[in-house]
Each structure stands twice: as structure tokens, then as C-alpha cells.
Design an enzyme around this catalytic site. Structure first.
Site, PDB file in Angstrom:
ATOM      1  N   CYS A 379     -14.420 -13.054 -16.932  1.00 56.04           N
ATOM      2  CA  CYS A 379     -14.454 -12.934 -15.472  1.00 56.04           C
ATOM      3  C   CYS A 379     -13.136 -12.348 -14.965  1.00 56.04           C
ATOM      4  O   CYS A 379     -12.891 -11.153 -15.123  1.00 56.04           O
ATOM      5  CB  CYS A 379     -14.757 -14.303 -14.842  1.00 56.04           C
ATOM      6  SG  CYS A 379     -15.285 -14.207 -13.110  1.00 56.04           S
ATOM      7  N   HIS A 513     -19.705 -15.657 -17.562  1.00 59.26           N
ATOM      8  CA  HIS A 513     -19.097 -16.828 -18.201  1.00 59.26           C
ATOM      9  C   HIS A 513     -19.943 -17.258 -19.409  1.00 59.26           C
ATOM     10  O   HIS A 513     -20.790 -18.147 -19.304  1.00 59.26           O
ATOM     11  CB  HIS A 513     -18.994 -17.982 -17.202  1.00 59.26           C
ATOM     12  CG  HIS A 513     -17.958 -17.770 -16.150  1.00 59.26           C
ATOM     13  ND1 HIS A 513     -16.650 -18.180 -16.297  1.00 59.26           N
ATOM     14  CD2 HIS A 513     -18.029 -17.162 -14.936  1.00 59.26           C
ATOM     15  CE1 HIS A 513     -15.951 -17.857 -15.227  1.00 59.26           C
ATOM     16  NE2 HIS A 513     -16.767 -17.233 -14.376  1.00 59.26           N
ATOM     17  N   GLU A 515     -19.190 -19.063 -21.859  1.00 59.53           N
ATOM     18  CA  GLU A 515     -18.948 -20.448 -22.295  1.00 59.53           C
ATOM     19  C   GLU A 515     -19.985 -21.410 -21.745  1.00 59.53           C
ATOM     20  O   GLU A 515     -20.227 -22.480 -22.330  1.00 59.53           O
ATOM     21  CB  GLU A 515     -17.544 -20.900 -21.881  1.00 59.53           C
ATOM     22  CG  GLU A 515     -17.307 -21.119 -20.396  1.00 59.53           C
ATOM     23  CD  GLU A 515     -16.871 -19.876 -19.641  1.00 59.53           C
ATOM     24  OE1 GLU A 515     -16.282 -20.010 -18.551  1.00 59.53           O
ATOM     25  OE2 GLU A 515     -17.129 -18.762 -20.140  1.00 59.53           O
TER      26      GLU A 515
END
Length: 541
Positions: A379, A513, A515
């Protein structure tokens, strides 16, 4: 028939209700049940989207664009069940809905009160969007005794009566502190916490007692006697060396067996072999790598909870231990990056908001690019990588982001409209901050032959977003001429999603993102590949 388990906490906060809920969900899954996990948060914010990471930690984003509590990340990582907007609610959202109904006249002139209107709204949330789940686990945020929690406790008390014991269970998590001077565990805080719960009409069916050491049988018997629960329903919740051994520890203490006993269910013993294999890899890795995480919220590591777990998942996939070196990016604004980054095997710059620490992140990007150290920008970390390339490679020294103020070369700019599915979404700079970012899952088209395409092994991917600013597509030609390839784009070709340097051992920046989609039994391919590159780098250092 869906059964509901309500998990409350007492004595102090941060005891691990979220992990306990996630672990119980995974154990019930292992017994063959379909589960769903939910979080009821007592704070007045509509959602955590506008809260500082220092206040609340990470904001977890779901596929359908909900900004939620970080515990939903635990739920997904442990069970693999994708969370939705309907799995997290706050007092703020409940009151917003109730007041909107009052303004429309939906209450037909009635005096709007906490009971029944607010509690009915909470119950409606708990029971909504449930299909064929065997169990719905509802964690109540905060600590019993907090004034903010009272409407939620009253709502689940009513639900307990309405559903009956065959469909409802109350689990209370408490603390058993060890007093060194007395040389013993103290049960009184647990007794007082249960008394507080009883004062609002809830009798717990099971107690989970957090402790840093084994709980003697005598103490368990004493707790059962004074708290009016069965002795075998007093479950030790002992400290462990890794959160991924929590399901194994709770199973050994009989947690899932007691849940089945409460509901009078005969279920097969769970197959926990996958969990044992994961824990064995964590405890006995074949090697070790060090990753520097250069961020701006490093003084509260919960700000990067999913990120830390995703890196550990990448380590498990490569059978190595990942040591994280958390570095405040502001340090690089006054000190040399070399002394902090010279011996690391990978550099990751995560997401963030605002100008503070941005120049330090750019210095970290430059170090990784020039020293050929594996780099992963997420990001904001991707945006800083693009700005660094523009300034130092593409001959655009004034490249910047309009997030920092007016820019002569707006390489990164505020996004005012974008396509979601078949709809055009619009935002304005003067609009509200809450819930106005590009949120949730969006598709990305990968360019064949690129590193990103090779890692994913797919032409189209879907990833979760949370941001307001985008890389300006008008600079693409100049940046690619300088060597930075745009390897992933939105389906309409207007929004850059992934950039990379093909001549670098591993240099990738992503606007999304990743994750948020990494799970213990399904590590995200980007993190697996990044850690693998760090392993190769460790052999060169």
C-alpha cells in the site's frame, strides 16, 4: 440447528478472548462442525476505520469492504472462514441504526430506550445472516463491569433465555494471577468477575482461566465451588510459546469436549495433526532470516498484527524462523540507514497514512533497490517505492504525493472515483473520512511473464484494499522506461496494483493488503516468495 456460544472476559483486558474464540472455532471445525465467528465491540465509533492504530491496533478489512476489529483476523487465520460485514458490530453502529429508525418513524411513536430497542437491535445482529452453521461464536469486547458493555450483556442474557440451554452457552475468560510473595495463584479476581457477570443475570457455563503456570486441582475445585460451575468446566488457559499451539493446549485441557458435553453432542475426536505439524515447524525450523519492517506505528505492534502473522506463515512455508526487526521510519530522517539495514535479509515497508515518516521509508526503499536486498512494499510502501524510482531513476526529482499537500509532480494522488463490479463509486476530498476509502476485494489483472504472475500462477487475482490515494497512471511510461514495470493493473487498466523491478532479486510493491488473506494452512504466495528470497539473501550475507 445453529448453536450460539457467547465469550465474555473479566478482570483485565487483553486476556485473549479473540484467540480463545478462534481456537475454539478451529477445534469445533476439526470435529466436523461448520462454524462462524463474530465480534461485538462496545465502543461508540461506527467502526474502527477512523481510529488511530495506537488506539485500536490494526483495522482488519473483509472481502465485502467492512473495516473491522483485528480479532476477525484471528478468526480467519485459525478457521479459514472468510469474515463479512455482518460479523462485526459496534455500539456506534447499533445506535446509528436505532436512531435512523426513530427518525423514519419506524417505532410508531414509542419512547426509544436501551431496553428493548437497543438490545433488540443487538439480538437482531447476532441472529442475522446465519444459514447452515452448526456453531456461531460471539465474542463480546471489553471487560465485564464496563458501562459500555451492559447493553450487549443484557442482549445475550435475553438470547440465552430465548434460545435455551440446547442452543446457547456462556464462556467466561478470567485471570488467575500468581502472587510471588504469597507463592500461590489467586482465585479471588475470578470469583469477583463471575459475581459481576451474575449481577447482570448471566451464569457462565464454562470458565477459561488464564494463567502463566499450571493450575492445581485444588484451585480448580475452589473456583468451581464459588463460581457455581462444574469442576471439569474450569479450563486452564495456560501461556504458550506460540499462538498456534493454543488449539492443542485447549484441547488437552478439554475445552472442545466440554462444549460438546454442554450441548449433549456426540462428535468424533478432532484430527489435530495439521496443527501439530505447524507447531513443530515453528519450534524446530531449519534456518532463520531477519526482516526489517520499516513503519510508523512500530511502538504498538498490534498495528501490524496480520502483517506479522503473514510473515510467520511465509516462514513456516519455507521451514525457517522469521525474526522481525521493527524500525520507526522517522529514524532514517536523521540517521544513516546502513547501520540499521546492513545485516537484514529483507525489507518490508507496510501501509500507513500521512507524511510523517514518509522520507524515512523512501530511504529504506532506496537502500533495498541499490543494495539488491529483497523488498516488499505494501500500500503506502508501494507508493513510496514508486516515488523513490521517479526521483532517483526517472528524472522526476519533485515527484510526491498529494497526501502530503499540493505537489508539482503528483505521482500519487487522491482517488475520487473507481469501478467496483458494475458500479462507479465516487468520493470527494471534503467528504467524511469513515468508510470512504477503496475498501474490500477488487480484481487485478497480472501481466504474463512478470515476477508477480509467476508467484501467483494466475492471470486474474482478487485482493483486499484499504486506501484513498493511487499511483498516477499518467507516469507509467516514464517509470517503465526507468525500469519499474507495472505488472498488475485494475481490470479497466486505470489503477496500478503491482509494480516490480525485473532486474532485482525480489522487488515488488502492491497497492492492496495481501497480509489480510494469509492463513496458517494457506500462506499467501507473496509472503512465501518474499521469505524464500530472504533465505537466499541470507546465504549471500
Amino acid at each position: 440447528m445453529t448453536r450460539f456460544i457467547f465469550i465474555t472476559g473479566g478482570v483485565v483486558s487483553s486476556l485473549g478472548k479473540g484467540l480463545a474464540s478462534a481456537a475454539l472455532g478451529s477445534l469445533l471445525q476439526a470435529r466436523g462442525f461448520k462454524v462462524r465467528l463474530r465480534k461485538l465491540d462496545p465502543y461508540l465509533n461506527v467502526d474502527p476505520g477512523t481510529m488511530s492504530p495506537y488506539q485500536h491496533g490494526e483495522v482488519y478489512v473483509t472481502d465485502d469492504g467492512a473495516e473491522t476489529d483485528l480479532d476477525l483476523g484471528h478468526y480467519e487465520r485459525f478457521t479459514g472462514v472468510a469474515s463479512r460485514q455482518s460479523d462485526n458490530v459496534t455500539t456506534g453502529r447499533i445506535y446509528s441504526n436505532v436512531l435512523a429508525k426513530e427518525r423514519r418513524g419506524d417505532y410508531l411513536g414509542a419512547t426509544v430506550q436501551v431496553i428493548p430497542h437497543v438490545t433488540d437491535a443487538i439480538k437482531e445482529f447476532v441472529l442475522s445472516d446465519v444459514t447452515d452453521e452448526d456453531f456461531v461464536l460471539c465474542e463480546i469486547g471489553g471487560t465485564v463491569g464496563d458501562i459500555e458493555s451492559l447493553p450487549f450483556l443484557e442482549a445475550i442474557r435475553q438470547l440465552g433465555n430465548e434460545l435455551g440451554r440446547d442452543r446457547a452457552m456462556f464462556v467466561h475468560l478470567t485471570l488467575l494471577p500468581y502472587i510471588p510473595s504469597a507463592g500461590e495463584l489467586k482465585t479471588k479476581p475470578t470469583q469477583h468477575s463471575v459475581k459481576e457477570l451474575l449481577s447482570v443475570g448471566i451464569q457462565p457455563d464454562m470458565l477459561m482461566c488464564r494463567s502463566d503456570r499450571p493450575i492445581p486441582q485444588g484451585e480448580r475445585r475452589k473456583i468451581a465451588l464459588f463460581c457455581n460451575v462444574r469442576e471439569e468446566a474450569v479450563i486452564p488457559a495456560l501461556d504458550v510459546d506460540t499462538i498456534y499451539s493454543v488449539p492443542l493446549s485447549y484441547h488437552e485441557q478439554g475445552l472442545d469436549a466440554q462444549v460438546c458435553k454442554h450441548f449433549r453432542i456426540d462428535a468424533p475426536e478432532p484430527d489435530l495433526t495439521p496443527w501439530r505439524k505447524v507447531v513443530e515447524r515453528i519450534r524446530q525450523p531449519e534456518g532463520e532470516v531477519t526482516i526489517a519492517v520499516v513503519g510508523k506505528y512500530t511502538s504498538l505492534l498490534d498495528s501490524y498484527k496480520s502483517l506479522a502473522e503473514a510473515l510467520q506463515h511465509g516462514g513456516i512455508a519455507n521451514n525457517v524462523r522469521v525474526r522481525l526487526n521493527w524500525i520507526d521510519s522517522q529514524i532514517f530522517e536523521s540517521e544513516d540507514v546502513v547501520q540499521y539495514l546492513d545485516d537484514v535479509h529483507g525489507i518490508l515497508v507496510p501501509g500507513g497514512f500521512g507524511e510523517r515518516g514518509a522520507s524515512g521509508k523512501i530511504e529504506a526503499v532506496r537502500f533495498a533497490r541499490e543494495r539488491k536486498v529483497p523488498y516488499f512494499g505494501i500500500c503506502f510502501g508501494m507508493q513510496m517505492a514508486v516515488i523513490e524510482a521517479a526521483r532517483n531513476l526517472a528524472g522526476i526529482p519533485k515527484a510526491s504525493s498529494t497526501e502530503f499537500g499540493p505537489a508539482e509532480e503528483p505521482l500519487v494522488g487522491l482517488m475520487t472515483e473507481w469501478v467496483r463490479g458494475n458500479q462507479l463509486e465516487k468520493r470527494s476530498q471534503a467528504g467524511d473520512l469513515g468508510g470512504t476509502m477503496r475498501l474490500g476485494a477488487y480484481e487485478c489483472r497480472l501481466t504474463p511473464g512478470t515476477h508477480a504472475h509467476q508467484i501467483y500462477g494466475a492471470d486474474i487475482i482478487s485482493e483486499r484494499h484499504r486506501h484513498r490515494y493511487e499511483v498516477n497512471i499518467n507516469y507509467r511510461e516514464r517509470l517503465e522506461a526507468a525500469g519499474l514495470v507495472f505488472s498488475g493493473m485494475s481490470p479497466d487498466g486505470l489503477l496500478p496494483e503491482i509494480v516490480e523491478f525485473p532486474d532485482h532479486p525480489w522487488f515488488i510493491g502492491v497497492q492492496f493488503h495481501p497480509e489480510l488473506k494469509s492463513k496458517i494452512f494457506d500462506p499467501h504466495p507473496l509472503f512465501t516468495s518474499f521469505v524464500k528470497a530472504a533465505v537466499e539473501q541470507s546465504r549471500l550475507v
